[in-house]
Design a protein around this motif. Sequence first.
Motif, short mmCIF file in Angstrom:
data_model
loop_
_atom_site.label_atom_id
_atom_site.label_comp_id
_atom_site.label_asym_id
_atom_site.label_seq_id
_atom_site.Cartn_x
_atom_site.Cartn_y
_atom_site.Cartn_z
N GLN A 125 1.02 4.22 -15.74
CA GLN A 125 0.10 4.31 -16.88
C GLN A 125 0.52 5.43 -17.83
N ASP A 126 0.94 6.58 -17.26
CA ASP A 126 1.41 7.70 -18.08
C ASP A 126 2.63 7.29 -18.89
N VAL A 127 3.53 6.54 -18.25
CA VAL A 127 4.74 6.08 -18.95
C VAL A 127 4.37 5.15 -20.10
N THR A 128 3.41 4.26 -19.85
CA THR A 128 2.98 3.33 -20.90
C THR A 128 2.37 4.07 -22.09
N GLU A 129 1.56 5.06 -21.80
CA GLU A 129 0.93 5.84 -22.88
C GLU A 129 1.98 6.60 -23.69
N LEU A 130 2.98 7.15 -23.02
CA LEU A 130 4.05 7.86 -23.73
C LEU A 130 4.87 6.91 -24.60
N TRP A 131 5.13 5.73 -24.08
CA TRP A 131 5.88 4.73 -24.85
C TRP A 131 5.13 4.41 -26.15
N THR A 132 3.82 4.23 -26.05
CA THR A 132 3.02 3.95 -27.25
C THR A 132 3.03 5.14 -28.20
N LYS A 133 2.98 6.33 -27.63
CA LYS A 133 2.97 7.55 -28.45
C LYS A 133 4.26 7.68 -29.26
N GLN A 165 10.34 3.41 -6.96
CA GLN A 165 10.85 3.81 -5.65
C GLN A 165 9.84 4.68 -4.90
N GLU A 166 9.17 5.57 -5.62
CA GLU A 166 8.14 6.40 -4.98
C GLU A 166 7.00 5.55 -4.45
N SER A 167 6.56 4.58 -5.26
CA SER A 167 5.48 3.68 -4.84
C SER A 167 5.90 2.84 -3.64
N LEU A 168 7.14 2.36 -3.69
CA LEU A 168 7.65 1.54 -2.58
C LEU A 168 7.71 2.35 -1.30
N GLN A 169 8.17 3.59 -1.40
CA GLN A 169 8.27 4.43 -0.21
C GLN A 169 6.91 4.72 0.38
N LYS A 170 5.89 4.94 -0.50
CA LYS A 170 4.53 5.15 0.00
C LYS A 170 4.04 3.93 0.77
N ARG A 171 4.30 2.74 0.22
CA ARG A 171 3.89 1.52 0.91
C ARG A 171 4.60 1.37 2.26
N LEU A 172 5.88 1.65 2.27
CA LEU A 172 6.63 1.54 3.52
C LEU A 172 6.10 2.51 4.57
N PHE A 189 13.01 6.46 -20.28
CA PHE A 189 11.89 5.62 -19.82
C PHE A 189 12.32 4.73 -18.66
N GLU A 190 13.45 4.06 -18.80
CA GLU A 190 13.93 3.15 -17.77
C GLU A 190 14.18 3.89 -16.45
N LYS A 191 14.79 5.06 -16.57
CA LYS A 191 15.06 5.85 -15.37
C LYS A 191 13.77 6.27 -14.67
N ARG A 192 12.76 6.73 -15.47
CA ARG A 192 11.50 7.19 -14.87
C ARG A 192 10.73 6.03 -14.24
N ARG A 193 10.76 4.86 -14.88
CA ARG A 193 10.10 3.70 -14.27
C ARG A 193 10.73 3.36 -12.92
N GLY A 194 12.05 3.44 -12.85
CA GLY A 194 12.71 3.17 -11.58
C GLY A 194 12.34 4.18 -10.51
N ALA A 232 9.85 12.85 -17.95
CA ALA A 232 10.19 13.31 -16.60
C ALA A 232 8.95 13.78 -15.85
N GLN A 233 7.91 14.23 -16.58
CA GLN A 233 6.69 14.72 -15.94
C GLN A 233 5.65 13.61 -15.73
N ALA A 234 5.91 12.40 -16.24
CA ALA A 234 4.96 11.29 -16.09
C ALA A 234 4.74 11.00 -14.61
N ALA A 235 3.47 10.96 -14.20
CA ALA A 235 3.15 10.81 -12.77
C ALA A 235 2.82 9.38 -12.36
N SER A 236 2.67 8.50 -13.34
CA SER A 236 2.30 7.12 -13.00
C SER A 236 2.81 6.17 -14.07
#
Length: 342
Positions: free
Chosen positions: A25-33, A84-91, A75-80, A19-23
């Motif tokens: 990349q953070d999610v990917t590192e946690l998945w590996t961990k 959405q956050e990235s999409l909103q920034k682009r918009l 993980f799936e929820k946080r990626r989504g 839930a605290q993953a900010a990017s």
Amino acid sequence: MSILEDLSELKNTAQVEIAQAASEQDVTELWTKIFGRKNGQLTAILRSVKELPKEERPKVGQAANEVKETIEQSFEKRRGELYQESLQKRLNSEQVDVTLPGRWAEPGRIHLLSSTMRRIKDIFKGLGYSVMQGPEIETDYYNFEALNIPANHPSRDMWDSFFLREGLLMRSQTSSNQIHVMESQEPPVRVICPGKCYRRDAVDATHFWEFHQVEGLLVDEKVTFADLRGTLELFAKAMFGSRRKTRFNPSYFPFTEPSAEVMVDCFVCDGKGCRVCKNSGWIEIMGSGMVHPKVLKGVGYDPERYTGFAFGMGVERIAMLSCNVDDIRLFYEDDLRFLRQF
């Protein structure tokens, strides 16, 4: 601490960290961990299940699967959420102000070579010539032999051709259309044949491996060199201005006899001498001549009854002269700064 307690603690800790993953990349590192094959936390716990008594393994295995599913859902929820956050920034950064006035698209232009070709066609159509096309891939017969250029003849060096397989080559001159036209119809013949040609020339300011020519042919009874001269004088005045004068210098082409280079007095300096005419006062615009009797006989025409003349000009050369373009390569570079001038 038991395995069930380890699983419970891992589930709680993982959900907080995910839930605290900010990017991404953070999610990917946690998945590996957590799920990594070598050092993953859940992987290590699952490996220890085989050390348990058989009666405890089903219960622990079921709990491990539930923890795995819960963490995967997190993980799936946080990626989504991150998407959405990235999409909103682009918009927000790519917003368009719909109240701004529109921008007109610049209209297209006819390429200088195309407009020059059209102009040449229009002049000869006005003289009663028809326009015909010919193949760009020719046989040796049509490109050379039928034009009185037999194999191993030195004049073949004038046309450094692109040869293909099985006796075929890329057309090195539109003069080959003379033969196609005369084989397809009886005299009188009055036709121009525009098209592309190909030669293995070294590319420089005045030569290119691909270029355009216009071939002209007239065959009928009692056609003389005077008819050729009158026709090309009229063309020169229509193309370069009514004040232009012409001059015919002796030349050599295997398929015409006599042959001549057509010169026009320099329209830049009015014949006084300048850079364009190389201080001679005259500019060559095309080659011409009376159709060789062997060429007429080869297509079944009676050279005792029929005579004719032919001429050929490079469209690039005509365009360069009429518009004062000093480098043929500019026609093919698609530079809008150049093309917008015409």
